[in-house]
Design an enzyme around this catalytic site. Structure first.
Site, PDB file in Angstrom:
ATOM      1  N   GLN A 262     -10.008  -3.985  -4.179  1.00  0.00           N
ATOM      2  CA  GLN A 262     -11.342  -3.490  -3.812  1.00  0.00           C
ATOM      3  C   GLN A 262     -12.119  -3.473  -4.988  1.00  0.00           C
ATOM      4  OE1 GLN A 262     -12.289  -2.125  -0.786  1.00  0.00           O
ATOM      5  NE2 GLN A 262     -14.066  -2.662  -1.740  1.00  0.00           N
TER       6      GLN A 262
ATOM      7  N   HIS B 274      -7.002   0.865  -7.034  1.00  0.00           N
ATOM      8  CA  HIS B 274      -7.073   0.030  -5.930  1.00  0.00           C
ATOM      9  C   HIS B 274      -7.968  -1.237  -6.355  1.00  0.00           C
ATOM     10  CE1 HIS B 274      -7.637  -1.170  -2.023  1.00  0.00           C
ATOM     11  NE2 HIS B 274      -8.593  -0.411  -1.477  1.00  0.00           N
TER      12      HIS B 274
ATOM     13  N   CYS C  43     -16.420   1.417  -0.788  1.00  0.00           N
ATOM     14  CA  CYS C  43     -15.103   0.725  -0.432  1.00  0.00           C
ATOM     15  C   CYS C  43     -14.881   0.725   1.076  1.00  0.00           C
ATOM     16  CB  CYS C  43     -14.075   0.832  -1.141  1.00  0.00           C
ATOM     17  SG  CYS C  43     -13.467   2.536  -0.848  1.00  0.00           S
TER      18      CYS C  43
ATOM     19  N   ASP D 103     -17.477   6.968  -2.896  1.00  0.00           N
ATOM     20  CA  ASP D 103     -16.044   6.908  -1.927  1.00  0.00           C
ATOM     21  C   ASP D 103     -15.696   7.971  -1.264  1.00  0.00           C
ATOM     22  OD1 ASP D 103     -13.613   5.956  -0.904  1.00  0.00           O
ATOM     23  OD2 ASP D 103     -12.486   6.367  -2.730  1.00  0.00           O
TER      24      ASP D 103
ATOM     25  N   ARG E 223       0.966  -1.293  -0.184  1.00  0.00           N
ATOM     26  CA  ARG E 223      -0.059  -0.021   0.066  1.00  0.00           C
ATOM     27  C   ARG E 223       0.877   1.313  -0.148  1.00  0.00           C
ATOM     28  NH1 ARG E 223      -5.523   1.228   3.262  1.00  0.00           N
ATOM     29  NH2 ARG E 223      -6.199   0.010   1.506  1.00  0.00           N
TER      30      ARG E 223
ATOM     31  N   ARG F 278     -13.439  -8.617   0.164  1.00  0.00           N
ATOM     32  CA  ARG F 278     -12.286  -8.432   0.011  1.00  0.00           C
ATOM     33  C   ARG F 278     -11.559  -9.841   0.397  1.00  0.00           C
ATOM     34  NH1 ARG F 278     -10.219  -3.277   0.565  1.00  0.00           N
ATOM     35  NH2 ARG F 278      -8.251  -4.311  -0.040  1.00  0.00           N
TER      36      ARG F 278
HETATM   37  N1  NVA Z   1      -9.949   6.592  -2.225  1.00  0.00           N
HETATM   38  C1  NVA Z   1      -9.862   6.130  -0.586  1.00  0.00           C
HETATM   39  C2  NVA Z   1      -9.928   4.519  -0.625  1.00  0.00           C
HETATM   40  C3  NVA Z   1      -9.817   4.192   0.893  1.00  0.00           C
HETATM   41  C4  NVA Z   1      -9.864   2.788   0.871  1.00  0.00           C
HETATM   42  C5  NVA Z   1      -8.165   6.573  -0.283  1.00  0.00           C
HETATM   43  O1  NVA Z   1      -7.524   6.365  -1.205  1.00  0.00           O
HETATM   44  O2  NVA Z   1      -8.020   7.014   0.874  1.00  0.00           O
HETATM   45  N1   CP Z   2     -11.410  -0.348   1.424  1.00  0.00           N
HETATM   46  C1   CP Z   2     -10.159  -0.202   2.030  1.00  0.00           C
HETATM   47  O1   CP Z   2      -9.188  -0.455   1.394  1.00  0.00           O
HETATM   48  O2   CP Z   2     -10.125  -0.120   3.498  1.00  0.00           O
HETATM   49  P1   CP Z   2      -8.755   0.327   4.436  1.00  0.00           P
HETATM   50  O3   CP Z   2      -8.201   1.308   4.054  1.00  0.00           O
HETATM   51  O4   CP Z   2      -9.205  -0.127   5.755  1.00  0.00           O
HETATM   52  O5   CP Z   2      -7.926  -1.153   4.078  1.00  0.00           O
END
Ligand code: NVA
Ligand code: CP
Length: 304
Positions: free
Chosen positions: A132, A129, A261, A221, A102, A289
């Site tokens: 997801q 992502h 998500c 989102d 990540r 997931r």
């Molecule tokens: N678009 C959000 C998704 C979180 C799972 C982010 O990048 O924070």
């Molecule tokens: N949806 C998602 O990726 O959640 P987290 O940021 O909690 O991993």
């Protein structure tokens, strides 16, 4: 040749197979069967940003598959104090069988994948992502059956990782996609053009009046993704009027489902009434997931 999952385009050939494997692993485990396909394998999970779902679902998936997962926060790694991504990739490849990453920056993701000799899975970066969106498509399949020809509507920040992966994912799955965002938050053109190549209808609009017309799926989102915190006030102002509320849902098809998500910020991108209402499938998405990622890891390991 090792195989990575960096972008949705990396599963363009076998998205259906991964979704079906996810559904079958879920059924098999829930009916008391064994899914220990990755016995003795180790997953290394590098996190530059916080996570609840990604961390826990990957770790549990690996346990259910008979393997082991190691949580690595960059705060506690030498990577966080200047060791190169190249050396990190070369070292971790000697220890683990799969790396999940990540990252803040897509270029870091590409660099890790370039130097790693084991599969790298994108657990979210600033561009995409994919895990997801694969879990979301699996969820839609569970609720709607065939994905082909469905109308998917995404409302909110059209220029984030979810919107981009949805564009590609809908294209590959044969679903029409409409992104409804204020101008200035429209998707990167690259993703729009790639989605169109699959022959689906792709609309990018800013008008909320007909936003959910004919929608089978309505998704949103957060307006403030991780890394966007400095722009929080500007974004909240820009997205006024783009909240998915009961009225917005009432203009979709009667059997439309709502997706997010998570994490969600109620009263901003969606009301709690919608997110916890009868059309919402957000907790199925969160659960899936686990199963989708189990399928991804089995697939990238070349086992099934
Ligand atoms: N678009 C959000 C998704 C979180 C799972 C982010 O990048 O924070
Ligand atoms: N949806 C998602 O990726 O959640 P987290 O940021 O909690 O991993």
């Amino acid at each position: 040749m090792k195989r990575d999952l960096i972008s949705m385009l990396d599963v363009r050939e076998d998205l259906d197979g991964i979704i079906d494997l996810g559904i079958s692993l879920k059924k098999r485990k829930k009916s008391g069967g064994s899914i220990g396909f990755l016995g003795g394998k180790t997953l290394g999970m590098i996190f530059e940003k916080p996570s609840t779902r990604t961390r826990v679902s990957f770790e549990v998936a690996m346990t259910l598959l008979g393997g082991h997962a190691i949580f690595l926060s960059t705060n506690d790694m030498q990577l966080g104090r200047g060791e190169s991504i190249e050396d990190t990739a070369l070292v971790l490849s000697r220890y683990v069988d799969i790396i999940m990453y990540r990252a803040y920056n897509h270029d870091s993701m590409l660099e890790l994948a370039k130097y790693s000799s084991v599969p790298v899975i994108n657990g979210l970066d600033d561009r995409e992502h994919p895990c997801q969106v694969i879990a979301d498509l699996m969820t839609i399949k569970e609720y709607k059956g065939d994905l082909r020809g469905l109308n998917f509507v995404y409302i909110g920040d059209g220029n984030n990782n979810m919107a981009h992966s949805y564009l590609l994912g809908c294209g590959i799955a044969g679903m029409n996609i409409r992104i409804v965002s204020p101008k200035g938050f429209w998707p990167d053109k690259y993703y729009v053009e790639e989605a169109k190549k699959f022959g689906v209808r792709v609309e990018i609009v800013d008008d909320m009046r007909d936003a959910t017309k004919d929608a089978d799926v309505v998704a949103t989102d957060t307006w403030v993704s991780m890394g966007d915190e400095e722009e929080k006030e500007r974004r909240i102002r820009a997205f006024q009027g783009y909240t998915v509320n009961m009225e917005v849902m009432s203009r979709a098809k009667k059997d439309a489902i709502f997706m997010h998500c998570l994490p969600a910020y109620y009263g901003y991108e969606v009301t709690r009434e919608v997110a916890h209402g009868p059309q919402s499938v957000i907790f199925d998405e969160a659960e899936n997931r686990l199963w989708a990622q189990a399928a991804i890891m089995v697939r990238l390991s070349g086992i099934r």
